[in-house]
Design an enzyme around this catalytic site. Structure first.
Site, short mmCIF file in Angstrom:
data_model
loop_
_atom_site.label_atom_id
_atom_site.label_comp_id
_atom_site.label_asym_id
_atom_site.label_seq_id
_atom_site.Cartn_x
_atom_site.Cartn_y
_atom_site.Cartn_z
N GLU A 1 43.02 70.67 25.32
CA GLU A 1 44.14 69.83 25.72
C GLU A 1 45.48 70.41 25.28
O GLU A 1 45.56 71.18 24.33
CB GLU A 1 43.97 68.41 25.17
CG GLU A 1 43.97 68.30 23.67
CD GLU A 1 43.71 66.84 23.23
OE1 GLU A 1 42.52 66.46 23.16
OE2 GLU A 1 44.67 66.13 22.94
N HIS B 1 50.90 68.10 3.53
CA HIS B 1 50.22 66.79 3.47
C HIS B 1 49.94 66.22 2.09
O HIS B 1 49.36 65.13 1.98
CB HIS B 1 48.90 66.80 4.27
CG HIS B 1 49.06 67.21 5.69
ND1 HIS B 1 50.10 66.80 6.50
CD2 HIS B 1 48.29 68.00 6.49
CE1 HIS B 1 49.97 67.32 7.70
NE2 HIS B 1 48.89 68.06 7.73
N CYS C 1 46.21 64.62 17.88
CA CYS C 1 45.52 65.89 18.06
C CYS C 1 44.05 65.70 18.44
O CYS C 1 43.28 65.15 17.66
CB CYS C 1 45.52 66.67 16.75
SG CYS C 1 47.08 67.39 16.36
N1 SAH Z 1 45.59 73.90 12.52
C1 SAH Z 1 47.02 73.84 12.48
C2 SAH Z 1 47.65 73.21 13.71
C3 SAH Z 1 47.03 71.96 14.24
S1 SAH Z 1 47.58 70.35 14.08
C4 SAH Z 1 47.48 73.11 11.24
O1 SAH Z 1 46.66 72.63 10.51
O2 SAH Z 1 48.68 73.09 10.98
C5 SAH Z 1 49.26 70.12 13.96
C6 SAH Z 1 49.64 69.14 12.84
O3 SAH Z 1 49.19 67.81 13.10
C7 SAH Z 1 49.06 69.54 11.50
O4 SAH Z 1 50.04 69.38 10.52
C8 SAH Z 1 47.95 68.53 11.33
O5 SAH Z 1 47.59 68.40 10.00
C9 SAH Z 1 48.56 67.29 11.94
N2 SAH Z 1 47.63 66.24 12.34
C10 SAH Z 1 46.40 66.35 12.87
N3 SAH Z 1 45.86 65.17 13.13
C11 SAH Z 1 46.77 64.25 12.78
C12 SAH Z 1 46.80 62.82 12.80
N4 SAH Z 1 45.78 62.12 13.25
N5 SAH Z 1 47.90 62.22 12.32
C13 SAH Z 1 48.95 62.94 11.87
N6 SAH Z 1 48.99 64.27 11.82
C14 SAH Z 1 47.91 64.93 12.26
#
Ligand code: SAH
Length: 342
Positions: A91, A215, A332
């Site tokens: 996606e 995070h 995501c």
């Molecule tokens: N693998 C990479 C990029 C993917 S996700 C990374 O970890 O950075 C992009 C961002 O969205 C990352 O900071 C990830 O931790 C965050 N993310 C993923 N799922 C999320 C959710 N449900 N709520 C908030 N942030 C989320």
């Protein structure tokens, strides 16, 4: 071999090997990277014989097909679901801002990083995307909307640093003047913190923005949210960010997904400020996007603002990520996951 993953030099070479005139290479490259062709049939001025020769020599050109898309009634954000040549599904998201259109792409089919709050990783990792498959998400969205894409963020499904060589080639092709020619400064790559690859990225001396998924403000808290933190500790990861800034001069962006009762306390904000306050950086607060598989909740508005204030009072640049596409499967990996379940 995927023709969309081939650069201008390689294209020229393969055309010469097929004993065709050099200019055909440029023509093919432009059909793929400038005119966003969907298949060989689109390439009206390329002789049929050459197309057959390419196919007979093992070259393929098969762009991801749009399986479905959703459009937000609130802000026009679009989510696309693509089917790849081997029927895998990824996606991508198109977001419309005043400063231009931004596309968020996936870099892998699934993900092996296991971050607790993320839907992309729930079913594990299947394979890496080729450079051409990353590019085509952008090309096909641009073609579908008829509007130019000016910004690209590698923040969809997958860990880009776990697909490093393809990522670098993707960036080179995306910024190539014979293609979409997107400025390096308009590209952001987000990582969960794979330190050796972050060091390698610095050496590429690109002007792209590095975003780090932080995070948490302590090693212990980070380990609980992100398994990768056990391999690369928070201090190593921050050192790698400092190194990236020192080498490239590019301010690093920290992503901090706020989870109610987990990492949103005042002490967390203060500890975070102490940790990164001296760095040239920017913090992007993301109220966690709840997924049904986990019991993570967003803090209330007041707590989010308190967290932001605390950081700002410590001289840190902070933005709260505007939630886009709230009425569609925004988080995501959610759209893909729902599709696979169906
Ligand atoms: N693998 C990479 C990029 C993917 S996700 C990374 O970890 O950075 C992009 C961002 O969205 C990352 O900071 C990830 O931790 C965050 N993310 C993923 N799922 C999320 C959710 N449900 N709520 C908030 N942030 C989320």
């Amino acid at each position: 071999m995927d023709l969309a993953s081939v650069d201008t030099k390689e294209m020229e070479q393969l055309i010469l090997q097929l004993e065709e005139p050099k200019f055909r290479g440029k023509q093919l490259y432009e059909w793929i990277h400038k005119k966003c062709a969907s298949d060989f049939d689109d390439m009206s001025n390329v002789p049929k014989k050459l197309k057959e020769k390419l196919i007979n020599n093992g070259y393929t050109f098969q762009v991801p097909k749009i399986l479905e898309y959703q459009e937000s009634k609130i802000d026009g954000t679009r989510k696309y679901l693509f089917e790849l040549y081997d029927h895998q599904v990824v996606e991508s998201v198109l977001m419309k801002y005043k400063h231009g259109n931004s596309v968020c792409i996936s870099s892998q089919v699934g993900c092996k990083m296991g971050c607790r709050f993320c839907a992309s990783t729930l079913d594990g990792w299947l394979r890496n995307l080729l450079p051409g498959e990353m590019l085509e998400q952008i090309y096909q969205i641009q073609k579908h909307t008829g509007e130019r894409v000016s910004n690209v963020v590698v923040m969809g499904t997958g860990e880009p640093m776990d697909n490093y060589d393809n990522l670098i080639k993707f960036i080179r092709l995306l910024t190539d003047e014979n293609g979409l020619h997107i400025s390096q400064r308009n590209i952001t790559v987000s990582t969960c913190g794979i330190v050796p690859k972050m060091m390698d990225l610095a050496e590429e001396k690109l002007q792209i923005t590095l975003a780090l998924s932080l995070h948490a403000s302590s090693q212990k808290e980070r380990e609980e949210l992100m398994p990768i933190a056990k391999t690369y500790e928070i201090h190593q990861v921050l050192d790698a960010c400092r190194h990236y800034f020192d080498v490239t001069g590019r301010r690093v962006s920290f992503e901090y997904s706020l989870v109610a009762g987990v990492n949103d306390h005042e002490e967390d904000a203060q500890r975070l400020a102490d940790l990164i306050g001296h760095m040239n950086c920017h913090v992007n607060l993301i109220p966690v996007n709840p997924i049904k598989e986990r019991n993570f909740k967003q803090p209330n508005r007041e707590n989010i603002l308190k967290f932001q204030n605390k950081l700002e009072n410590n001289g840190i640049n902070v933005t709260i990520r505007r939630e886009m596409g709230r009425d569609i499967d925004g988080a995501c990996g959610q759209l893909r996951k729902k599709y696979m379940e169906r």
